[in-house]
Every structure is written in C-alpha cells, then in structure tokens.
Design an enzyme around this catalytic site. Structure first.
Site, PDB file in Angstrom:
ATOM      1  N   SER A 212      49.549  36.680  48.836  1.00 25.22           N
ATOM      2  CA  SER A 212      49.395  37.914  49.632  1.00 25.22           C
ATOM      3  C   SER A 212      48.149  37.884  50.508  1.00 25.22           C
ATOM      4  O   SER A 212      47.920  38.778  51.297  1.00 25.22           O
ATOM      5  CB  SER A 212      49.305  39.112  48.695  1.00 25.22           C
ATOM      6  OG  SER A 212      48.107  39.019  47.940  1.00 25.22           O
ATOM      7  N   GLY A 213      47.321  36.849  50.304  1.00 25.99           N
ATOM      8  CA  GLY A 213      46.050  36.828  51.021  1.00 25.99           C
ATOM      9  C   GLY A 213      44.950  37.510  50.228  1.00 25.99           C
ATOM     10  O   GLY A 213      43.861  37.750  50.721  1.00 25.99           O
ATOM     11  N   GLY A 214      45.234  37.816  48.961  1.00 24.33           N
ATOM     12  CA  GLY A 214      44.238  38.417  48.070  1.00 24.33           C
ATOM     13  C   GLY A 214      43.779  37.411  47.024  1.00 24.33           C
ATOM     14  O   GLY A 214      44.345  36.317  46.899  1.00 24.33           O
ATOM     15  N   VAL A 215      42.769  37.798  46.259  1.00 23.85           N
ATOM     16  CA  VAL A 215      42.177  36.866  45.289  1.00 23.85           C
ATOM     17  C   VAL A 215      43.118  36.601  44.108  1.00 23.85           C
ATOM     18  O   VAL A 215      43.181  35.499  43.571  1.00 23.85           O
ATOM     19  CB  VAL A 215      40.783  37.375  44.809  1.00 23.85           C
ATOM     20  CG1 VAL A 215      40.883  38.651  44.001  1.00 23.85           C
ATOM     21  CG2 VAL A 215      40.053  36.286  44.008  1.00 23.85           C
ATOM     22  N   ASP A 216      43.878  37.610  43.687  1.00 25.58           N
ATOM     23  CA  ASP A 216      44.701  37.470  42.478  1.00 25.58           C
ATOM     24  C   ASP A 216      45.805  36.427  42.656  1.00 25.58           C
ATOM     25  O   ASP A 216      45.995  35.554  41.805  1.00 25.58           O
ATOM     26  CB  ASP A 216      45.316  38.831  42.091  1.00 25.58           C
ATOM     27  CG  ASP A 216      44.244  39.865  41.770  1.00 25.58           C
ATOM     28  OD1 ASP A 216      43.169  39.463  41.287  1.00 25.58           O
ATOM     29  OD2 ASP A 216      44.469  41.069  42.007  1.00 25.58           O
TER      30      ASP A 216
ATOM     31  N   MET B 167      54.728  37.038  52.488  1.00 21.39           N
ATOM     32  CA  MET B 167      55.744  37.995  52.938  1.00 21.39           C
ATOM     33  C   MET B 167      55.196  38.859  54.044  1.00 21.39           C
ATOM     34  O   MET B 167      54.227  39.578  53.843  1.00 21.39           O
ATOM     35  CB  MET B 167      56.122  38.922  51.790  1.00 21.39           C
ATOM     36  CG  MET B 167      57.059  38.338  50.788  1.00 21.39           C
ATOM     37  SD  MET B 167      57.262  39.489  49.411  1.00 21.39           S
ATOM     38  CE  MET B 167      56.091  38.839  48.249  1.00 21.39           C
TER      39      MET B 167
ATOM     40  N   CYS C  38      58.797  48.369  45.847  1.00 25.13           N
ATOM     41  CA  CYS C  38      58.540  47.118  46.545  1.00 25.13           C
ATOM     42  C   CYS C  38      58.740  45.936  45.591  1.00 25.13           C
ATOM     43  O   CYS C  38      59.310  44.914  45.960  1.00 25.13           O
ATOM     44  CB  CYS C  38      57.124  47.130  47.100  1.00 25.13           C
ATOM     45  SG  CYS C  38      56.726  45.661  48.020  1.00 25.13           S
TER      46      CYS C  38
ATOM     47  N   GLY D  90      50.486  37.617  41.518  1.00 29.02           N
ATOM     48  CA  GLY D  90      49.142  37.839  40.974  1.00 29.02           C
ATOM     49  C   GLY D  90      49.024  39.177  40.265  1.00 29.02           C
ATOM     50  O   GLY D  90      48.015  39.864  40.389  1.00 29.02           O
TER      51      GLY D  90
ATOM     52  N   CYS E  34      52.014  49.082  49.748  1.00 27.53           N
ATOM     53  CA  CYS E  34      52.373  47.722  49.364  1.00 27.53           C
ATOM     54  C   CYS E  34      52.719  46.918  50.602  1.00 27.53           C
ATOM     55  O   CYS E  34      53.716  47.184  51.255  1.00 27.53           O
ATOM     56  CB  CYS E  34      53.563  47.829  48.426  1.00 27.53           C
ATOM     57  SG  CYS E  34      54.330  46.289  48.010  1.00 27.53           S
TER      58      CYS E  34
END
Length: 395
Positions: free
Chosen positions: A9-13, A33, A100, A124, A200
């Site tokens: 998603s482009g996040g850390v998790d 996505m 979502c 994540g 989301c």
C-alpha cells in the site's frame, strides 16, 4: 516455493510484511491497488495514490521483488463508494474499511493474485490466522493481533473461510514499534511514514467534503432534547418473553421536533452520524452536544448534552438474518440458541461482555453494560477469547 502476492500500500506495515515473507522463503510479488482516480472528489491538490504507489515501488526495488500496479477504481466505485453514498442518503453510517477488505482486497484483488499463480495473498494487517481441525475438517481462525493497541481483526470481520484459507498476515505477531524497527534497520523509505488516515485507499479525503460531492447540502435544524424529556420516562415494563424485552431494549426512539428546542442549523442531516460531537457549531451549553439521532426524511439532527445522555445509550442491538456473517460457520446459532461472547460495535472499542440471542428473523446482541451510540449501518463483531467468530450490520 509458494508464491505470495502482497498488497503493497506504500505504508510501513505492508512493506515489512513483504520482507518477512521473503525471509521465510516465499516467492513474493508486490501489487499496488489503485482504487481511485476521480480528481473531482479528491479535495486537496495532493495526489495521494501517486505518492503511495511510488513508495510501494521503492520498497519492492529495495526488497528485490517484482512489482506492478493494478487499477481497481471501477470496482471500488461500484462496490464501495456508491454503496457508501446510498447508505448515508438513508441516514445510516457505513464502514468503508470493512467493505473494502471484503469486496476489494480479499475478493477482486485476490482473484487477480490467483490469476498470477499465487497460493496466498498477504496484507499488513495486525491480526493472526489460526488453523484447527474439527470432525476431520480444516477450519481457519481469525485471531486478534498481538499488539492489542493496533489489533485490526475488526476490519476483517466479514471474511469467509474461503478467503481466510488463502490469506497470510505476516506482522500479526509483532507490535507496531517492532515493525517500524525492522523497516528502519532495512532503511525502507516507509520506515517513518505516518499511518494513513482517511478512506481505505482513497487517501487524504475528509469524509464530509467527500460526501458533499454527491449529497447536496440542504439546510435543516438542530434540536436539543433534554435528558429528562418525557420520551425517556418509560415505566419499567414486564415482558412476556425474552424476545419482547430485547425488542424493547434495541428499539429506535422516534423523535419529533416537539421533544426539544431548536438550537442551531445544519447543512444536511445525511452528513452527521450518531455520537458525533464535532461540526455542530452550537456553543453555550454546559456540556458538549452529541448527535443522538438524525432524520434524513425531515432533515433534523437531534442532539443531547453530555456523553451520558439517555439518547446515546442502549443495551441491545439487532441484526437482520441476511446481514449475519459467521467466520466460524461451525459455531452458527440456530433459532432460540444463545452464546456468551465479547463484542465490539466499532474499531478500537474495548471488547464488551455480551450474549447473542438468535431469533426467527435475525439476532440480538445484549450487552452487560450500556453502549454509547450504537449506529445503524456499522458492523458489530463478536469474539470468543481472541478469536473473531462472526459479525453483522447493525440494523
């Protein structure tokens, strides 16, 4: 070597999830996505999905895994956004994040992953998956994340056995600080990135602004209902059956303008939700005003002072048959059966002791203590210990 598609998603998790899978020897593919590109409803000039997809790509490069972007904006609009607007129009409050996951990540996205030859899809999320055998059959469990502060099992409360069988949650055993530490050690671009707020995958969109794109402003009045209003003075009843009592405890109070006094104006009842405190712009009350109910038909917002106002508190809720979902199908209740559980009616709410009562046309959840702002359209989820076993849309 099993193949796993990770929703990056482009996040850390999700970045750390991809790394952990690769460490375990899986063949990992990163997939971003893209769920939104209608600029008419992205409020700021920022293009959040571009930044996020860029970060996801940098992480994939760093981890040396293949990466691609899939455009799911058509399905997202159809299944999530249109549904949201319809619900708000009816005066209900949907939960786009739960939807979502059910409709996009673990359905449309999962289908794409399986077409790429994946054995699993990984995300994540802070939750865990368990596997047990019962009567010779394999059953998948959805368990809370070890980090109680970040546990996200609630958002996955609508998943099925089929979806869980193909899912992996690599960071479920870790805490958020541990995840950040791994990302920092690997020098990932997402290590210090703030958690995404907002819808989301749509990113930096404020919900009221978003709703205003479709639901036109319509001036109406704000009514304050005093806590000693006669509508609350109900004589303690004797009930013929437990079901009658539950019907009574979960009933929706029918407010009218005569129950209180007009204290302000608003731009549309469909922008407001039960329990809301911000955005009313009515001052001068000893205690803050909370929304206790809205009528989209009359375009009136009913409010009450303080968080212990009787209009906010209820002991039971009802879920229609077609809105009940059991992750643990083997634990499904039949009519007249009951089950002691822990339940929550919103994300991050501490679990509350409750009893499920299955009746002919649906199911009641009766809580041990009064609950604040039980809201139609939101999801109630029920657990046994740390396992989420089912959920449903509050009717």
């Amino acid at each position: 070597m099993k193949r796993v598609v990770v929703g990056l998603s482009g996040g850390v998790d999700s970045s750390v999830a991809a790394y952990l899978l690769k460490e375990k020897g899986y063949e990992v593919i990163g997939l971003f996505m893209k769920n939104w590109h209608d600029d008419s409803v992205t409020i700021s000039n920022e293009c959040p999905w571009l930044d996020d997809s860029n970060d996801a790509m940098l992480v994939a490069n760093k981890l040396n895994i293949p990466f691609q972007t899939v455009d799911l904006s058509e399905q997202y609009k159809e299944r999530i956004v249109d549904y949201m607007f319809k619900e708000y129009e009816k005066g209900r409050t949907p939960n786009p994040d739960v939807l979502c996951n059910r409709e996009i990540k673990f359905d449309v996205f999962m289908d794409i992953a399986l077409e790429l030859g994946a054995d699993y899809v990984a995300t994540g999320h802070y939750c865990r998956k368990g596997i047990l055998e019962k009567d010779g059959k394999v059953i998948y469990q959805l368990l809370s994340g070890v980090d109680t502060n970040k546990d996200q099992s609630y958002f996955l409360c609508q998943l099925s056995q089929e979806q869980l069988s193909k899912s992996l949650f690599p960071i479920g055993e870790l805490t958020k600080p541990e995840v950040r530490a791994i990302a920092t050690k690997l020098n990932l671009v997402t290590a210090e990135k703030k958690d995404s707020q907002g819808l989301c995958f749509i990113g930096k969109v404020k919900l009221p602004d978003f709703l205003q794109q479709q639901l036109k402003p319509k001036q109406g009045v704000i009514v304050e209902v005093p806590e000693n209003a006669s509508i609350y003075n109900v004589i303690k009843k004797q009930f013929a059956t437990k079901e009658n009592e539950l019907q009574y405890l979960s009933r929706k109070i029918d407010y009218s303008i005569e129950n209180g006094k007009v204290v302000g104006e608003h731009q549309g009842a469909h922008y407001f939700t039960k329990g809301q405190r911000k955005g009313l712009a009515v001052g001068g009350t000893p205690e803050p005003l909370f929304v206790i109910d809205t009528s989209v038909i009359d375009n009136i917002i009913y409010t009450g002072q303080g968080k212990n106002h009787p209009g906010l508190l209820k002991k039971a809720l009802f879920i229609n048959n077609n809105d009940i979902h059991w992750i643990r199908e083997d634990l499904t209740l039949n009519t007249n059966e009951t089950l002691e559980v822990d339940a929550r009616i919103r994300y991050r709410q501490p679990l509350q002791k409750a009893i499920l009562y299955k009746v002919e046309n649906g199911m009641y959840i009766e809580f041990e203590s009064l609950q604040s702002a039980i809201t139609e359209g939101q999801f109630a989820a029920w657990y046994i210990k740390d396992e989420l076993i089912g959920s449903g849309v509050i009717s």
